[in-house]
Design an enzyme around this catalytic site. Structure first.
Site, mmCIF file in Angstrom:
data_model
loop_
_atom_site.group_PDB
_atom_site.id
_atom_site.type_symbol
_atom_site.label_atom_id
_atom_site.label_comp_id
_atom_site.label_asym_id
_atom_site.label_seq_id
_atom_site.Cartn_x
_atom_site.Cartn_y
_atom_site.Cartn_z
ATOM 1 N N GLU A 1 80.009 9.966 17.459
ATOM 2 C CA GLU A 1 79.197 11.269 17.560
ATOM 3 C C GLU A 1 77.836 10.515 17.603
ATOM 4 O O GLU A 1 76.826 11.416 18.158
ATOM 5 C CB GLU A 1 79.328 11.885 16.202
ATOM 6 N N HIS B 1 86.988 20.100 8.631
ATOM 7 C CA HIS B 1 86.993 20.946 9.855
ATOM 8 C C HIS B 1 86.490 22.156 9.379
ATOM 9 O O HIS B 1 87.066 23.171 10.196
ATOM 10 C CB HIS B 1 88.403 20.888 10.318
HETATM 11 C C1 LIG Z 1 84.401 11.210 13.327
HETATM 12 C C2 LIG Z 1 85.438 12.002 14.035
HETATM 13 N N1 LIG Z 1 85.201 12.449 15.305
HETATM 14 C C3 LIG Z 1 86.171 13.235 15.941
HETATM 15 C C4 LIG Z 1 87.437 13.651 15.203
HETATM 16 C C5 LIG Z 1 88.383 14.532 16.015
HETATM 17 N N2 LIG Z 1 89.533 13.669 16.399
HETATM 18 C C6 LIG Z 1 90.487 13.534 15.623
HETATM 19 S S1 LIG Z 1 91.661 12.442 16.078
HETATM 20 C C7 LIG Z 1 90.768 12.099 17.557
HETATM 21 C C8 LIG Z 1 91.249 11.045 18.386
HETATM 22 C C9 LIG Z 1 91.574 9.642 17.690
HETATM 23 O O1 LIG Z 1 91.906 8.750 18.666
HETATM 24 P P1 LIG Z 1 92.576 7.285 18.445
HETATM 25 O O2 LIG Z 1 91.653 6.599 17.448
HETATM 26 O O3 LIG Z 1 92.879 6.546 19.500
HETATM 27 O O4 LIG Z 1 93.733 7.526 17.544
HETATM 28 P P2 LIG Z 1 95.194 8.345 17.823
HETATM 29 O O5 LIG Z 1 94.963 9.667 17.641
HETATM 30 O O6 LIG Z 1 95.408 7.977 19.363
HETATM 31 O O7 LIG Z 1 96.172 7.662 17.016
HETATM 32 C C10 LIG Z 1 89.689 12.803 17.558
HETATM 33 C C11 LIG Z 1 88.536 12.669 18.485
HETATM 34 C C12 LIG Z 1 87.434 12.952 13.875
HETATM 35 N N3 LIG Z 1 88.737 13.428 13.284
HETATM 36 N N4 LIG Z 1 86.638 12.568 13.353
#
Ligand SMILES: Cc1ncc(C[n+]2csc(CCOP(=O)(O)OP(=O)(O)O)c2C)c(N)n1
Ligand SMILES: Cc1ncc(C[n+]2csc(CCOP(=O)(O)OP(=O)(O)O)c2C)c(N)n1
Ligand SMILES: [Mg+2]
Ligand SMILES: [Mg+2]
Lengths: 324, 380, 324, 380
Positions: C60, C129
């Site tokens: 972000e 959220h």
């Molecule tokens: C700081 C933040 N930004 C955005 C989100 C929304 N979000 C939740 S999971 C996710 C993707 C995470 O991807 P990754 O780190 O590859 O983990 P995976 O879900 O693939 O296990 C996002 C963008 C969040 N929870 N926290």
């Protein structure tokens, strides 16, 4: 009993708490050998060693996040953020983690951490070295926020903060770091978090303030007519606010001025003003007056004294409020 | 010498158990015992079942948004490398490791049912609640490990995160802190190739995620993330290094077989062929193949296990669903060790506006009304 | 004219502004092919290409900082932060850079950027959220902060925001993303930033609110006695506040209730309450009442409706205020 | 193949002009012309003079806190590799590069005199104001470069930062964004070994700062930071790469010869021997030695230059000090393109409290008083 500056009083509090409790660990940028850019931690690394007074990488989120982790695993961490402007990068860790762990884990995980941060203007510093973000953190559930205005209170409040089982944001008004001295007992004592101080009793107008503005308010009072009796309240704790002391005072005086350095809109003055109105409505003789920074940034230092609500501006507001 | 080499690095990838269930015997030496492999297989299967049921619970409205862990169960191996006193600082796709480290599985369900008690980690268990802000919790692991070092405690902090999480600044700061503080930390990047709809190729231009550890003087490994042997071996070595003050970064190459969460529909952005290919690398399939090839597992055992898992998962679900409703007062009482007076007032009145809460004002008001039955002119 | 949800109205505004001005570029996590986690940007990448609707890394601060850089070099950037809780990591870039560039450079460098952020509770989402941080940004000089409560306003305000030469924080109340539809003109139109809307005229009590709370307030009014005449003001813009509209209303009604989802202490309600008191003191028949979230976190969703100031709580406060 | 190489990297260090003024002719080929070297020497000397005078201005109370640039003047070379349309996104220790790119030097003084007009970059000059929050501005460079790519503009963004700045999360995010967006950006880490009192060894455990670029698929270089040839060559190559969509990270090895700022006293934490050794690597000394060895510079020229520099610096100082005081209204008018009404009220009244600003209340008040000469009972 010694005659100490605010800086010395804080240093003394840190020394004594580190002596008393070996789980107290300081960390931050330049807090070690250099004793911090304001010399608040001077001599502490020499005394307690590199493991307990730790120079960190230049990374505020890292400092805050690691301090949270330390606190979760048995260390009473005391991170320093070099200037309040650099709380920015640490905001997420402070607000979304430190403040929330107890509540989110229903008490299973706690963060006994005290974040020390120099705050406020008036020292001719560069940009982002003179702000007053206390309202932001008062609006953040889960944090206690403290700002002393004198060496005595600073020592007592800091000891309370370090012993507090929850995260405390300890703002140190840099404008009065060395502005005056006060008798500070050598002995260990605490000043409770959540209790305001009546700096001066009075009957006509209540003035509520905190931090370095307390001095401006005292100066303002000196310039007011003798027969105008002002009750000056130094909040000392920004959250939780000592509503009782304020309400009691304004119920008596019927008039209230609140003064702070931060911008007007949505500042803590708004909260005080609202509380007073809600609780003292039928006592109020005049609208609560807010004397604050403007809704601009703290300008670069050539104009900072035009921005800051200095004593004359406070005095004017008190007089106007009293005359209403 | 005007041009000289300032730095050189090589990163190795390790696979011990391949997709067909074939084992590299040499690398497997002194890793998992047969019993452990059986146990892991059973455990992973239970986790898969729980994951499927959680999906159904969500669809039937009994669970909120839920991120399936399907395909990433081999991460459980890390828990075998960990000692009881070690910390787990997780995100949300390493449930299999958390359960094995002792976390009651119903807590994860409770969490996703919107209940903070799902985060109320039992005393004596060194696990932090799943972290919602992606990438932020690894700093807590850095601090936790560092605390252990300061206190002279024999603890290692394992922290888990996804490929997407490596893009956050906090990931960088966490690795750097662990490095300079010689903190006993093991960073485990579960590279499942996707961050919601964002493919690995848009996440970063680096060839591997492992190489990100180079920036901090971490020890760096890349392993097959569907291979319980390789994960175990890398994690065990990382524990030994951590205790010597050398943190490690492990990238596990795996795949998110499900949608990102139940609120997501991966068909919108993902090539079905990619998913099909990934299914063949499923850790459950290859572990079972291996066990069968060594005569450690039979169809009967499979059947019996399926029944056991069903019962166990039913039990878990029952524990999560049958819990009494939380008390409204909890949301106030949980804020601080001691509740401040104004917050107590909010709790006791369940109001934030304050008319009627201050009897002294009422008295004044009545007084006022007595004096001036009509409104006072000032209020005209 | 079409009957659109809030999501559709925003999508339409984005489409039209991107059509009209090729320097408008959207960026954020999953905003491309996936159309954003709320599908607000659905179809836009297909229509305008990968260069103008860009999936970013999960970062972000990076999104915000890069969007600032884009805006400094000729691109009208429209970053999306996926949920308000994730403004945390972007806080420093937003507050210490985006908001300050014009002022710090005395106009030499400007940041024409519109930050879109879903906000608020009531959708049974996970932790972080469901928050309402608008007061934080109202207290940040240099930012405009907008929060529509209807599809019509959303389209008009978003177009104003994108065309604004300064950074605008555009909060989208997710609880009403799809809660109802409204006639939204196909044609281009704007709703000015800084102007509140009188949703309903009345004479007895002024209710000030914004975002999804507007709906709760409307519902509250339905449950009040017929002869109680409520004037409902939807702020629409959080900063700069339309003080004039509020003051005019309360000068007439003499009573004011302000309602928001965010916690009470130092929330925007305090600012409204203070302003009303300062400007309408002699008109006030009762203290301004604040109906807000409690000073705790938004709890996990099992209890979020106990936390949120739902219509009954608002109705109670209006009735009490009117009866005072 | 159960163990295979997943990634390999080698980082080179380049020096062209050594401490004795000796040049590696092969590497120097097609880099700086003699005229350019003379010009750089004169420019660096002027910067050094300005730096010394700034220090004195601070000590005599005519300048606020000031960070000397002493010892890092060779960074000016970057400006020779840059084209007029390229962006400079600086911190505060690359003044020499900014001046050469066109920034009026008095602006830097004005900035440190607490005057925003020091940041009011003249139209047509692509330079951003010095960034106070360490590590944060590189993201703007990433965005600026990316914007150029989107718009099809032939621009490169150079961004400068210190060794300490690399620890901030934003550094990480900036590099990653530049990488994935193929943005024409050149990251220049001036490793002067110290971040205030924090030595390089406490900043990170990585062997070099250059290697941090590996995490993002950046091209990576380490050069002698006191060597105008090496910096020029690395920067020029980086421009070419940037325009092909390949960002570069350059680490310049240099040394902070002064205190951190005028508010600092480096003797508290720094070994004097280290400083002494560093003085020998001064870029001015070696450049002069080189020029003298090639008969491009004489004692007479040196003397003449010193006089010129004195006059020029006096001029700069005069321009910064003689500027009229800024208007108080500026702080309000600069906030938005159009000032909102309440802010205009604050500007016009220079008050935030509002008694007396609302005549209609005064009327009411008088009305009230007329009706009830004593206070209304409601206010008793
Ligand atoms: C700081 C933040 N930004 C955005 C989100 C929304 N979000 C939740 S999971 C996710 C993707 C995470 O991807 P990754 O780190 O590859 O983990 P995976 O879900 O693939 O296990 C996002 C963008 C969040 N929870 N926290
Ligand atoms: C975010 C932030 N944190 C802390 C500071 C205070 N500070 C100013 S300069 C500095 C050290 C910078 O070190 P480095 O990046 O190596 O640059 P150098 O001063 O050596 O050129 C610090 C800690 C700051 N300005 N910004
Ligand atoms: Mg992933
Ligand atoms: Mg440095």
């Amino acid at each position: 009993m010694a005659n100490l500056t605010l800086v010395q009083a804080i240093n003394l509090a840190l020394t004594q708490e580190m002596e008393a409790d070996e789980s107290v660990v300081l960390l931050g940028e330049d807090v070690g050998l250099n004793g911090g850019v304001f010399r608040v931690t001077e001599g502490l690394q020499q005394r307690f060693g590199e493991h307990r007074v730790v120079d960190t990488p230049l990374a505020e989120s890292g400092i805050m996040g690691a301090a949270i982790g330390l606190a979760m695993n048995g260390i009473k961490s005391v991170p320093e953020i070099q200037f309040e402007g650099f709380l920015g990068p640490a905001y997420d860790q402070l607000v979304n983690h430190a403040a929330r762990y107890r509540s989110r884990s229903r008490g299973a995980i706690t963060v006994p951490m005290t974040v020390r941060v120099p705050v406020g203007g008036g020292i001719h510093a560069p940009e982002l070295h003179s702000d007053s973000p206390e309202a932001i953190y008062a609006h953040t559930p889960g944090l206690k926020v403290v700002m002393p205005s004198s060496p005595y209170d600073a020592k007592g409040l800091l000891i309370s903060a370090i012993r507090d089982p929850d995260p405390v944001l300890f703002f140190e008004p840099k404008r009065i770091y060395r502005a005056f001295r006060e008798e500070v007992p050598e002995d260990e004592y605490t000043v409770p978090i959540g209790k305001a101080k009546i700096v001066e009793e009075g009957t006509d107008v209540t003035v509520v303030t905190w931090g370095a503005m307390t001095i401006q308010c005292i100066n303002a009072m000196d310039s007011l007519p003798e027969d105008l009796s002002v009750e000056l309240i130094d909040l000392r704790t920004i959250y939780p606010i000592d509503v009782e002391t304020i309400v009691e005072s304004v119920s008596k005086t019927g008039r209230c001025v609140v003064a702070h350095e931060a911008p007007l809109t949505a500042g803590l003055g708004a909260e005080i003003s609202s509380l007073v109105q809600e609780r003292c409505f039928l006592h109020l003789e005049a609208p609560v007056q807010r004397v604050t920074g403007f809704d601009t940034f703290m300008p670069y230092y050539k104009m900072e004294l035009d921005y800051l609500p200095e004593a004359p501006r406070v005095a004017e507001a008190i007089a106007a409020c009293a005359a209403y | 010498m005007p041009i000289k080499v300032a730095y050189q690095a090589t990163i190795e990838y390790m696979q011990i158990l391949d997709e067909q269930g074939g084992l590299d015997a040499k690398l497997a030496r002194d890793t998992l015992t047969d019993d452990q492999v059986v146990m892991l297989y059973e455990h992973m299967s239970m986790c898969r079942r729980l994951d499927e049921i959680a999906f159904k619970l969500q669809r039937s409205g009994r669970l909120g948004t839920y991120p399936q862990n399907m395909g990433q169960e081999a991460i459980a191996s890390v828990a075998l490398a960990a000692r009881p006193q070690d910390w787990m600082v997780p995100c949300y796709r390493e449930n299999a490791a958390l359960y094995l480290h002792g976390l009651p599985p119903e807590m994860i369900l409770l969490h996703w049912m919107g209940d903070e008690r799902g985060n109320q980690i039992p005393e004596g268990l060194n696990i932090t609640p799943m972290s919602i802000p992606i990438g932020s919790h690894m700093l807590h692991a850095a601090g936790i490990g560092w605390a252990a070092r300061i206190r002279g405690d024999d603890q290692v902090a394992f922290t888990f995160f996804g490929d997407g999480a490596t893009s956050e600044g906090d990931f960088h700061e966490a690795c750097n802190f662990a490095g300079v503080m010689h903190a006993p930390v093991v960073f485990i990047c579960q590279n499942n190739q996707w961050a919601i709809s964002t493919p690995r190729s848009k996440q970063t231009r680096s060839e591997t995620f492992a190489q990100k550890g180079i920036a901090y003087g971490l020890k760096v490994r890349q392993v097959d993330g569907n291979d319980i042997f390789a994960i175990f071996r890398a994690a065990r070595e990382a524990v030994a290094d951590a205790l010597k003050g050398q943190p490690t970064m492990i990238e596990t190459l795996t795949y998110r077989l499900g949608d990102h969460t139940t609120a997501d529909d991966a068909r919108r952005y993902r090539d079905p062929a990619e998913l099909e290919a990934a299914r063949k690398r499923d850790p459950l399939i290859r572990t079972r193949k291996y066990l069968e090839s060594k005569d450690l597992w039979s169809a009967d055992q499979e059947e019996a296990m399926i029944e056991r898992n069903k019962a166990q998962v039913d039990d878990i679900v029952a524990r999560a669903t049958n819990i009494e409703k939380p008390k409204t007062t909890d949301i106030f009482d949980a804020m601080f060790a001691t509740i401040p007076p104004e917050l107590a007032r909010q709790r006791d009145t369940m109001q934030t506006n304050s008319l009627g809460q201050f009897p002294q004002q009422e008295t004044l008001r009545r007084g006022a009304t007595a004096h001036s039955p009509t409104q006072s002119p000032a209020h005209a």
